[in-house]
Design an enzyme around this catalytic site. Structure first.
Site: not given
Length: 470
Positions: A317, A409
């Site tokens: 991320e 995820e």
């Protein structure tokens, strides 16, 4: 509602890779739609199409919805024309009144963004934008019949030429299922895996673990970890291992009541500046970065000694900026990723790693030569089990369809029937642990049972020998 055909202004997706661009589109002007909440028609910023655009998104209930009629059910490419005057924002997409993914709106001038595909029913359909981060403007929606995608070309061996036989076999195993539109199931943390087995009657193919508490700056505060032992035990059951690393900053933790030491992987919890650290290889901060990488290398070596290949989602991320490794922008994050690759691969000789990159924007991509799998972390609105096809297509374009694409995820699992219908051939998903799997809201138990019994979802009992493919 306007249904005349005009040339498509911007089309991002599989058609680009096929060398074909659809030339006809249905145009739906936002100002002709139905509004809820604070949204209004505006004309103050020139460059819009039609007679105006819709602005005023500032609260959860704010939305604009447009409708169109189609003669037959089918898959359509959706593009949204927008303006995000105050920088990057996010918006929820709706389809026929239900959540249908999230859009990244990044342009401060009028621009188009691909929203992936939408599956329209014969007759009347609605598409819309509902507020998420707010403070953007929506000009129009463009719909074009979707073209069948070309076959995936992700067949290359690992980027590390010295990859272990097990790592080579694992990547090949994933590539083969990816080409067949199978979906490998995954779950983060052992407690959540146990809950899933006990409640849904199935175990995932992939187990997710975290190197977090091996971070050297956490250890003085008493942090310990048995994640490596858990991964070894999971491998012994025949499962595939993936690791993420919530990397506590090497130093300069704030350690305040508001930002405690254990939040040290967040940008807000440290003053550590990775750009400055990388600029001075002789400096103390650079050496601390190497110290931390070396600490994780110890754990990866233990896994290598046990002949365990690892899907390693390093610097996850990054483009979000909320973690310190992404806080200084793409150049520093890419340099750190490449430093990690070099340190683990060339300095430590760790050849059991399949390298997973975890951001979408091309400006953040560290390169084909250090990336095996492209991935995205998906947290749509509660109840949205859509295919996340817009991001899938962005990643296909980013890797020129030479890399496997995965959901590393997720909060809500995409419905496998929808991923197949939308040609969103995600190789695997890994659901985050805790409430995301147990609260009966993010992923209600009947839905989990449906997913884990889908004939094309690979669960632990279906995995087989992924380490020794010919």
């Amino acid at each position: 509602m306007i249904t005349n055909s005009i040339p498509l202004l911007s089309f991002v997706g599989l058609a680009l890779l096929a060398g074909v661009v659809c030339t006809q589109t249905i145009v739906l002007e936002a100002e002709d739609g139905t509004f809820t909440g604070n949204v209004v028609v505006d004309t103050s910023i020139p460059g819009f199409s039609g007679t105006g655009y819709v602005s005023g998104f500032s609260a959860t209930a704010d939305s604009v919805t447009v409708s169109t009629d189609v003669a037959a059910a089918g898959l359509y490419d959706l593009t949204v024309a927008y303006l995000s005057l105050y920088g990057e924002k996010k918006a929820y997409l709706t389809l026929n009144g239900s959540p249908s993914g999230e859009l990244d709106l990044t342009s401060t001038t009028w621009a188009n963004v691909s929203a992936g595909q939408v599956l329209l029913n014969a007759g009347t359909n609605t598409v819309g934008i509902q507020d998420d981060w707010g403070y953007y403007s929506i000009d129009a929606f463009y719909l074009s019949p979707a073209l069948p995608p070309p076959p995936h070309q992700a067949t290359a061996p690992p980027v590390n030429a010295n990859a272990t036989p097990e790592a080579k076999s694992l990547l090949k195993y994933i590539q083969q299922h990816y080409a067949s539109s199978d979906l490998l199931s995954g779950q983060q943390d052992t407690d959540s895996i146990t809950w899933l087995q006990q409640n849904a009657g199935k175990s995932p193919a992939i187990g997710g673990f975290d190197f977090m508490d091996y971070s050297p700056s956490r250890i003085p505060f008493g942090a310990t970890s048995n994640a490596t032992e858990q991964a070894i035990a999971w491998d012994a059951q025949g499962g595939i291992v993936t690791f993420v690393w919530h990397w506590n900053a090497p130093t300069d933790l704030l350690n305040t009541p508001e930002e405690p030491w254990y939040s040290g992987f967040y940008t807000a919890a440290t003053t550590f500046n990775i750009s400055e650290a990388l600029a001075d290889p002789t400096g103390n901060d650079y050496q601390l970065v190497l110290r931390d990488l070396d600490a994780i290398a110890v754990q990866l070596q233990r896994l290598s000694d046990a002949n365990i290949p690892v899907l390693f989602r390093f610097l996850h991320e990054a483009e979000g900026g909320w973690f310190w490794w992404g806080a200084q922008g793409p150049d520093a994050a890419k340099a750190l990723f490449r430093l990690g690759y070099d340190r683990f691969t060339n300095y430590h000789g760790l050849n059991n790693i399949i390298w997973v990159w975890n951001s979408v924007q091309s400006s953040w991509y560290p390169g084909d030569d250090v990336t095996d799998i492209l991935s995205y972390d998906s947290y749509p609105a509660v109840g949205d089990h859509g295919p996340v096809s817009n991001v899938f297509n962005e990643l296909i374009v980013l890797g020129q369809d030479q890399k496997v694409v995965a959901l590393a995820e997720v909060g809500s699992i995409p419905d496998p029937t929808l991923t197949r219908a939308y040609y969103a051939d995600w190789a695997y998903f890994v659901t985050w642990g805790g409430d995301y799997i147990t609260d009966n809201t993010s992923n209600p138990l009947p839905f989990l049972i449906q997913v884990y019994n889908d004939p094309q979802v690979i669960t632990l009992d279906k995995v087989g020998d992924f380490k020794h493919l010919p």
